[in-house]
Scaffold this motif. Structure first.
Motif, PDB file in Angstrom:
ATOM      1  N   ALA A  90      56.868  38.866  53.491  1.00 55.56           N
ATOM      2  CA  ALA A  90      55.778  39.983  54.084  1.00 55.56           C
ATOM      3  C   ALA A  90      56.203  41.530  53.150  1.00 55.56           C
ATOM      4  O   ALA A  90      57.527  41.492  53.272  1.00 55.56           O
ATOM      5  CB  ALA A  90      56.045  40.382  55.308  1.00 55.56           C
ATOM      6  N   SER A  91      55.385  41.925  52.433  1.00 55.48           N
ATOM      7  CA  SER A  91      56.126  42.447  51.828  1.00 55.48           C
ATOM      8  C   SER A  91      54.714  44.129  52.231  1.00 55.48           C
ATOM      9  O   SER A  91      54.320  43.926  52.739  1.00 55.48           O
ATOM     10  CB  SER A  91      55.364  43.429  50.188  1.00 55.48           C
ATOM     11  OG  SER A  91      54.204  42.649  49.956  1.00 55.48           O
ATOM     12  N   PRO A  92      55.914  45.406  52.554  1.00 56.59           N
ATOM     13  CA  PRO A  92      54.839  46.503  53.076  1.00 56.59           C
ATOM     14  C   PRO A  92      53.505  47.002  52.168  1.00 56.59           C
ATOM     15  O   PRO A  92      53.792  47.444  50.841  1.00 56.59           O
ATOM     16  CB  PRO A  92      55.902  47.874  53.569  1.00 56.59           C
ATOM     17  CG  PRO A  92      56.799  47.455  52.536  1.00 56.59           C
ATOM     18  CD  PRO A  92      56.756  45.626  52.216  1.00 56.59           C
ATOM     19  N   SER A  93      52.474  46.906  53.119  1.00 63.35           N
ATOM     20  CA  SER A  93      51.528  46.855  51.915  1.00 63.35           C
ATOM     21  C   SER A  93      50.126  47.788  53.329  1.00 63.35           C
ATOM     22  O   SER A  93      50.415  47.781  54.561  1.00 63.35           O
ATOM     23  CB  SER A  93      50.224  45.958  51.784  1.00 63.35           C
ATOM     24  OG  SER A  93      50.111  45.394  52.326  1.00 63.35           O
ATOM     25  N   ARG A  94      49.336  48.604  52.245  1.00 59.90           N
ATOM     26  CA  ARG A  94      48.166  48.888  53.370  1.00 59.90           C
ATOM     27  C   ARG A  94      46.800  49.220  53.195  1.00 59.90           C
ATOM     28  O   ARG A  94      46.736  48.813  52.171  1.00 59.90           O
ATOM     29  CB  ARG A  94      48.320  51.102  53.185  1.00 59.90           C
ATOM     30  CG  ARG A  94      49.866  51.208  53.576  1.00 59.90           C
ATOM     31  CD  ARG A  94      50.349  51.442  54.971  1.00 59.90           C
ATOM     32  NE  ARG A  94      51.295  51.816  55.266  1.00 59.90           N
ATOM     33  CZ  ARG A  94      52.462  51.303  56.154  1.00 59.90           C
ATOM     34  NH1 ARG A  94      51.677  50.094  56.767  1.00 59.90           N
ATOM     35  NH2 ARG A  94      53.905  51.492  56.511  1.00 59.90           N
ATOM     36  N   ASN A  95      45.969  48.536  54.042  1.00 56.29           N
ATOM     37  CA  ASN A  95      44.410  48.579  53.694  1.00 56.29           C
ATOM     38  C   ASN A  95      44.202  50.219  53.746  1.00 56.29           C
ATOM     39  O   ASN A  95      43.842  51.035  54.604  1.00 56.29           O
ATOM     40  CB  ASN A  95      43.873  47.469  54.796  1.00 56.29           C
ATOM     41  CG  ASN A  95      42.612  47.031  55.086  1.00 56.29           C
ATOM     42  OD1 ASN A  95      41.909  47.553  53.545  1.00 56.29           O
ATOM     43  ND2 ASN A  95      42.299  46.573  56.071  1.00 56.29           N
ATOM     44  N   ILE A  96      43.750  49.613  52.638  1.00 53.74           N
ATOM     45  CA  ILE A  96      42.744  51.746  52.149  1.00 53.74           C
ATOM     46  C   ILE A  96      41.195  50.358  51.450  1.00 53.74           C
ATOM     47  O   ILE A  96      41.351  49.644  50.315  1.00 53.74           O
ATOM     48  CB  ILE A  96      43.210  51.949  50.920  1.00 53.74           C
ATOM     49  CG1 ILE A  96      44.916  52.099  51.602  1.00 53.74           C
ATOM     50  CG2 ILE A  96      42.823  53.325  50.079  1.00 53.74           C
ATOM     51  CD1 ILE A  96      45.797  53.183  50.317  1.00 53.74           C
ATOM     52  N   LEU A  97      40.894  50.931  51.873  1.00 56.58           N
ATOM     53  CA  LEU A  97      39.222  50.316  51.453  1.00 56.58           C
ATOM     54  C   LEU A  97      39.031  48.849  51.598  1.00 56.58           C
ATOM     55  O   LEU A  97      37.936  48.446  50.216  1.00 56.58           O
ATOM     56  CB  LEU A  97      38.747  51.177  50.379  1.00 56.58           C
ATOM     57  CG  LEU A  97      38.676  52.842  51.236  1.00 56.58           C
ATOM     58  CD1 LEU A  97      37.997  53.286  49.201  1.00 56.58           C
ATOM     59  CD2 LEU A  97      37.526  53.184  51.623  1.00 56.58           C
ATOM     60  N   GLY A  98      39.676  47.866  52.614  1.00 54.81           N
ATOM     61  CA  GLY A  98      39.404  46.605  52.625  1.00 54.81           C
ATOM     62  C   GLY A  98      40.352  45.931  51.361  1.00 54.81           C
ATOM     63  O   GLY A  98      39.977  45.178  51.328  1.00 54.81           O
ATOM     64  N   SER A  99      41.146  46.630  50.719  1.00 57.65           N
ATOM     65  CA  SER A  99      42.071  46.560  49.952  1.00 57.65           C
ATOM     66  C   SER A  99      43.500  46.530  50.199  1.00 57.65           C
ATOM     67  O   SER A  99      43.415  47.508  50.187  1.00 57.65           O
ATOM     68  CB  SER A  99      41.400  46.667  47.929  1.00 57.65           C
ATOM     69  OG  SER A  99      42.675  46.069  47.510  1.00 57.65           O
ATOM     70  N   TYR A 100      44.678  45.491  49.947  1.00 55.60           N
ATOM     71  CA  TYR A 100      45.391  45.751  49.958  1.00 55.60           C
ATOM     72  C   TYR A 100      46.375  46.126  49.394  1.00 55.60           C
ATOM     73  O   TYR A 100      46.666  45.278  48.386  1.00 55.60           O
ATOM     74  CB  TYR A 100      46.379  44.659  50.366  1.00 55.60           C
ATOM     75  CG  TYR A 100      45.760  44.500  52.091  1.00 55.60           C
ATOM     76  CD1 TYR A 100      46.379  44.911  53.673  1.00 55.60           C
ATOM     77  CD2 TYR A 100      45.586  43.405  52.307  1.00 55.60           C
ATOM     78  CE1 TYR A 100      45.519  44.525  54.805  1.00 55.60           C
ATOM     79  CE2 TYR A 100      44.496  43.184  53.740  1.00 55.60           C
ATOM     80  CZ  TYR A 100      45.363  42.927  54.655  1.00 55.60           C
ATOM     81  OH  TYR A 100      44.653  43.281  55.371  1.00 55.60           O
ATOM     82  N   PHE A 101      46.523  47.549  49.360  1.00 52.22           N
ATOM     83  CA  PHE A 101      48.175  48.325  48.474  1.00 52.22           C
ATOM     84  C   PHE A 101      49.727  48.219  48.624  1.00 52.22           C
ATOM     85  O   PHE A 101      49.642  48.131  50.279  1.00 52.22           O
ATOM     86  CB  PHE A 101      47.019  49.639  48.141  1.00 52.22           C
ATOM     87  CG  PHE A 101      46.185  49.675  47.368  1.00 52.22           C
ATOM     88  CD1 PHE A 101      45.618  50.200  45.544  1.00 52.22           C
ATOM     89  CD2 PHE A 101      44.967  50.057  48.036  1.00 52.22           C
ATOM     90  CE1 PHE A 101      44.561  49.663  45.583  1.00 52.22           C
ATOM     91  CE2 PHE A 101      43.474  50.399  47.385  1.00 52.22           C
ATOM     92  CZ  PHE A 101      43.259  50.096  45.884  1.00 52.22           C
ATOM     93  N   PRO A 102      50.032  47.882  47.966  1.00 52.52           N
ATOM     94  CA  PRO A 102      51.699  48.540  47.726  1.00 52.52           C
ATOM     95  C   PRO A 102      51.869  49.659  48.042  1.00 52.52           C
ATOM     96  O   PRO A 102      51.226  50.616  48.040  1.00 52.52           O
ATOM     97  CB  PRO A 102      52.459  48.068  46.834  1.00 52.52           C
ATOM     98  CG  PRO A 102      51.319  47.008  45.723  1.00 52.52           C
ATOM     99  CD  PRO A 102      50.403  47.686  46.380  1.00 52.52           C
ATOM    100  N   THR A 103      52.794  49.243  49.664  1.00 57.86           N
ATOM    101  CA  THR A 103      53.436  50.823  50.243  1.00 57.86           C
ATOM    102  C   THR A 103      53.791  51.957  48.671  1.00 57.86           C
ATOM    103  O   THR A 103      53.366  53.370  48.882  1.00 57.86           O
ATOM    104  CB  THR A 103      53.844  50.627  51.277  1.00 57.86           C
ATOM    105  OG1 THR A 103      53.126  49.351  52.109  1.00 57.86           O
ATOM    106  CG2 THR A 103      53.799  52.080  51.918  1.00 57.86           C
TER     107      THR A 103
END
Length: 78
Positions: free
Chosen positions: A13-26
């Protein structure tokens, strides 16, 4: 064989953030926040007149961006 499977399992698993319904890498979010921090710092340096005396502004601002990005990464994810 078990040592190889442990090394591969650590990358599941890579660290990612849910921003407006899309996962962006941290790392991408931290890099963008680092750019914002450097723009604010540059504004302060221009207002005080220090910007004109910097020896190599591109290197100085690139170093500040790298330091800000890594600091945000450490503060956010540590």
């Amino acid at each position: 064989m078990s040592c190889l499977s442990i090394g591969v399992a650590a990358c599941s698993a890579s660290p990612s953030r849910n921003i407006l319904g899309s996962y962006f890498p941290t790392w991408m979010v931290c890099a963008l926040l680092g750019i914002v921090v450097v723009v604010v710092i540059r504004g302060v340096l221009v207002k005080t007149g220090i910007d004109a005396t910097l020896p190599v502004p591109v290197i100085v601002y690139l170093s500040m961006w790298t330091a800000a990005t890594l600091a945000i990464w450490l503060l956010w994810l540590a």
